[in-house]
Write a protein that holds these residues in place. Structure first.
Motif, PDB file in Angstrom:
ATOM      1  N   UNK A  81       0.839  -1.198   0.000  1.00  0.00           N
ATOM      2  CA  UNK A  81       0.000   0.000   0.000  1.00  0.00           C
ATOM      3  C   UNK A  81       0.872   1.244   0.000  1.00  0.00           C
ATOM      4  N   UNK A  82       0.353   2.318  -0.543  1.00  0.00           N
ATOM      5  CA  UNK A  82       1.140   3.567  -0.642  1.00  0.00           C
ATOM      6  C   UNK A  82       1.621   4.022   0.732  1.00  0.00           C
ATOM      7  N   UNK A  83       0.791   3.848   1.765  1.00  0.00           N
ATOM      8  CA  UNK A  83       1.184   4.314   3.090  1.00  0.00           C
ATOM      9  C   UNK A  83       2.394   3.519   3.613  1.00  0.00           C
ATOM     10  N   UNK A  84       2.446   2.233   3.275  1.00  0.00           N
ATOM     11  CA  UNK A  84       3.603   1.422   3.679  1.00  0.00           C
ATOM     12  C   UNK A  84       4.837   1.863   2.902  1.00  0.00           C
ATOM     13  N   UNK A  85       4.626   2.173   1.632  1.00  0.00           N
ATOM     14  CA  UNK A  85       5.751   2.592   0.798  1.00  0.00           C
ATOM     15  C   UNK A  85       6.315   3.927   1.262  1.00  0.00           C
ATOM     16  N   UNK A  86       5.436   4.837   1.653  1.00  0.00           N
ATOM     17  CA  UNK A  86       5.934   6.152   2.058  1.00  0.00           C
ATOM     18  C   UNK A  86       6.601   6.066   3.447  1.00  0.00           C
ATOM     19  N   UNK A  87       6.117   5.186   4.286  1.00  0.00           N
ATOM     20  CA  UNK A  87       6.816   4.958   5.559  1.00  0.00           C
ATOM     21  C   UNK A  87       8.199   4.364   5.300  1.00  0.00           C
ATOM     22  N   UNK A  88       8.252   3.423   4.356  1.00  0.00           N
ATOM     23  CA  UNK A  88       9.543   2.819   4.002  1.00  0.00           C
ATOM     24  C   UNK A  88      10.510   3.886   3.491  1.00  0.00           C
ATOM     25  N   UNK A  89      10.030   4.722   2.583  1.00  0.00           N
ATOM     26  CA  UNK A  89      10.886   5.755   1.991  1.00  0.00           C
ATOM     27  C   UNK A  89      11.338   6.751   3.072  1.00  0.00           C
ATOM     28  N   UNK A  90      10.449   7.083   4.000  1.00  0.00           N
ATOM     29  CA  UNK A  90      10.807   8.000   5.093  1.00  0.00           C
ATOM     30  C   UNK A  90      11.936   7.402   5.938  1.00  0.00           C
ATOM     31  N   UNK A  91      11.751   6.136   6.314  1.00  0.00           N
ATOM     32  CA  UNK A  91      12.761   5.460   7.131  1.00  0.00           C
ATOM     33  C   UNK A  91      14.112   5.436   6.415  1.00  0.00           C
ATOM     34  N   UNK A  92      14.095   5.052   5.144  1.00  0.00           N
ATOM     35  CA  UNK A  92      15.334   4.937   4.375  1.00  0.00           C
ATOM     36  C   UNK A  92      15.958   6.319   4.120  1.00  0.00           C
ATOM     37  N   UNK A  93      15.129   7.347   3.987  1.00  0.00           N
ATOM     38  CA  UNK A  93      15.667   8.698   3.775  1.00  0.00           C
ATOM     39  C   UNK A  93      16.477   9.120   5.002  1.00  0.00           C
ATOM     40  N   UNK A  94      15.944   8.827   6.196  1.00  0.00           N
ATOM     41  CA  UNK A  94      16.696   9.136   7.416  1.00  0.00           C
ATOM     42  C   UNK A  94      18.003   8.342   7.434  1.00  0.00           C
ATOM     43  N   UNK A  95      17.927   7.059   7.057  1.00  0.00           N
ATOM     44  CA  UNK A  95      19.140   6.228   7.083  1.00  0.00           C
ATOM     45  C   UNK A  95      20.197   6.738   6.107  1.00  0.00           C
ATOM     46  N   UNK A  96      19.761   7.127   4.913  1.00  0.00           N
ATOM     47  CA  UNK A  96      20.718   7.658   3.925  1.00  0.00           C
ATOM     48  C   UNK A  96      21.297   8.982   4.427  1.00  0.00           C
ATOM     49  N   UNK A  97      20.442   9.819   5.008  1.00  0.00           N
ATOM     50  CA  UNK A  97      20.913  11.101   5.544  1.00  0.00           C
ATOM     51  C   UNK A  97      21.990  10.880   6.606  1.00  0.00           C
ATOM     52  N   UNK A  98      21.753   9.920   7.485  1.00  0.00           N
ATOM     53  CA  UNK A  98      22.730   9.634   8.548  1.00  0.00           C
ATOM     54  C   UNK A  98      24.010   9.042   7.956  1.00  0.00           C
ATOM     55  N   UNK A  99      23.858   8.112   7.001  1.00  0.00           N
ATOM     56  CA  UNK A  99      25.030   7.450   6.412  1.00  0.00           C
ATOM     57  C   UNK A  99      25.864   8.427   5.584  1.00  0.00           C
ATOM     58  N   UNK A 100      25.213   9.388   4.965  1.00  0.00           N
ATOM     59  CA  UNK A 100      25.899  10.336   4.070  1.00  0.00           C
ATOM     60  C   UNK A 100      25.786  11.749   4.628  1.00  0.00           C
ATOM     61  N   UNK A 101      25.877  11.872   5.940  1.00  0.00           N
ATOM     62  CA  UNK A 101      25.560  13.138   6.618  1.00  0.00           C
ATOM     63  C   UNK A 101      26.216  14.382   5.998  1.00  0.00           C
ATOM     64  N   UNK A 102      27.554  14.400   5.787  1.00  0.00           N
ATOM     65  CA  UNK A 102      28.126  15.635   5.235  1.00  0.00           C
ATOM     66  C   UNK A 102      27.642  15.938   3.819  1.00  0.00           C
ATOM     67  N   UNK A 103      27.370  14.877   3.041  1.00  0.00           N
ATOM     68  CA  UNK A 103      26.955  15.083   1.651  1.00  0.00           C
ATOM     69  C   UNK A 103      25.523  15.615   1.582  1.00  0.00           C
ATOM     70  N   UNK A 104      24.642  15.038   2.421  1.00  0.00           N
ATOM     71  CA  UNK A 104      23.255  15.516   2.433  1.00  0.00           C
ATOM     72  C   UNK A 104      23.199  16.927   3.047  1.00  0.00           C
ATOM     73  N   UNK A 105      24.027  17.174   4.063  1.00  0.00           N
ATOM     74  CA  UNK A 105      24.092  18.515   4.648  1.00  0.00           C
ATOM     75  C   UNK A 105      24.407  19.544   3.560  1.00  0.00           C
ATOM     76  N   UNK A 106      25.414  19.244   2.761  1.00  0.00           N
ATOM     77  CA  UNK A 106      25.796  20.149   1.673  1.00  0.00           C
ATOM     78  C   UNK A 106      24.641  20.330   0.686  1.00  0.00           C
ATOM     79  N   UNK A 107      24.005  19.220   0.327  1.00  0.00           N
ATOM     80  CA  UNK A 107      22.870  19.283  -0.609  1.00  0.00           C
ATOM     81  C   UNK A 107      21.774  20.211  -0.079  1.00  0.00           C
ATOM     82  N   UNK A 108      21.503  20.124   1.226  1.00  0.00           N
ATOM     83  CA  UNK A 108      20.416  20.924   1.801  1.00  0.00           C
ATOM     84  C   UNK A 108      20.798  22.392   1.943  1.00  0.00           C
ATOM     85  N   UNK A 109      22.100  22.679   1.862  1.00  0.00           N
ATOM     86  CA  UNK A 109      22.539  24.066   2.077  1.00  0.00           C
ATOM     87  C   UNK A 109      22.834  24.835   0.799  1.00  0.00           C
ATOM     88  N   UNK A 110      22.865  24.164  -0.352  1.00  0.00           N
ATOM     89  CA  UNK A 110      23.197  24.902  -1.575  1.00  0.00           C
ATOM     90  C   UNK A 110      22.115  25.936  -1.849  1.00  0.00           C
TER      91      UNK A 110
END
Lengths: 197, 197
Positions: A81-110
């Protein structure tokens, strides 16, 4: 006077140094001179690896962007279901942000002063839009509260997730690991802080 | 060459100009020269009103801080169950942020290079702590989900609220009013996006 180090950099390790400097001084405030000092090698050695600071920026934000878009191709983002998919994507987005913290930080600051920055902002908007589309699908399934504006919900969800770059430090004493933070974001955003009444 | 305007400023209207410049250039990056140019009056005219840029910063962040701490003295923050009080404070925090957008933006961006900045950061932490205490009380009442770390929940709640300074523009076409945003933050944070199951 410090002696210049022998250049043992690869494009990859040079990137690590550059991202640190970009995040500290801001991309606009960083000169090749700053990068040369931080890396401890001459400017011409840097030019041996990359065409200039914009190439370093492009490589750095690409790493963050590829990490984020990669999530959307994972099985968890595509089935159920879409709600499960969006929860999955939310969880993974946090994980990628943490794993790639300096790179995502830079992306958010440009801020959009160069073509590369504008491209990065555009890709970031695309990612947000993909998540908004999933939220919309979940709302259409009747799985999201009807009184919530989806565009506003998307803003607030990313506000919560992106705030991590301001305060999350993986090595901090009493710090949280990636799983804990990802779970907390998903639970708070989708189920709320209150106990079920 | 532009002619200097006659100085018709009050400390209050000068503050409005200064906050705009601080938010655009960063407090560190703002000189008295920048302020003089933006206000269209001479530096000595500015010194007629205030002792210097740090006084302008202090006045500006005080306005945000007073607005936020004022919430805690309102009846809604002091009576009823803790969970109701923290929802009230959350809603009012969003409203104050929207009403005092440039001032709160400045408060959230100070970085601690001067005494005034460090004081502002300290006061901001105090406010966050007061909200964390309310969340803790609500958890002790059994009104918040037991699997949520309170410190983490506080960070995420303020992450969501504070993200408003990055994207919320009251005059934007199709924009949201203060009420809508405040209600959306409270509903998402406390009840979650999902429909009750």
């Amino acid at each position: 006077m410090t002696t210049a180090r022998r250049d043992t950099y690869t494009p990859e390790t040079l990137l690590t140094v550059a991202v640190g400097v970009f995040n500290e001084r801001g991309y606009d405030g960083t000169s090749m001179e700053h990068l040369s000092k931080a890396a401890g090698i001459s400017k011409s050695s840097i030019y041996h690896h990359v065409a200039g600071k914009e190439e370093l920026l492009r490589r750095a934000v690409s790493r963050a962007i590829d990490g984020l878009f990669g999530i959307l191709d994972e099985p968890g983002a595509g089935r159920g279901r879409a709600v499960e998919r969006v929860e999955y994507v939310t969880r993974r987005t946090v994980e990628v942000l943490v794993a790639e913290l300096p790179y995502v930080t830079l992306l958010l600051r440009v801020r959009g002063n160069t073509r590369t920055e504008r491209w990065a902002m555009e890709r970031r908007r695309e990612f947000d839009q993909r998540v908004a589309d999933l939220l919309k699908a979940a709302a259409n399934d009747g799985d999201l509260r009807a009184d919530m504006d989806i565009r506003l919900a998307t803003r607030l969800l990313f506000g919560m997730i992106n705030s991590l770059v301001e305060w999350y430090r993986p090595q901090a004493a009493g710090g949280y690991d990636s799983d804990q933070v990802a779970e907390a974001v998903v639970r708070m955003a989708f189920d709320g802080l209150r106990t079920e009444s």
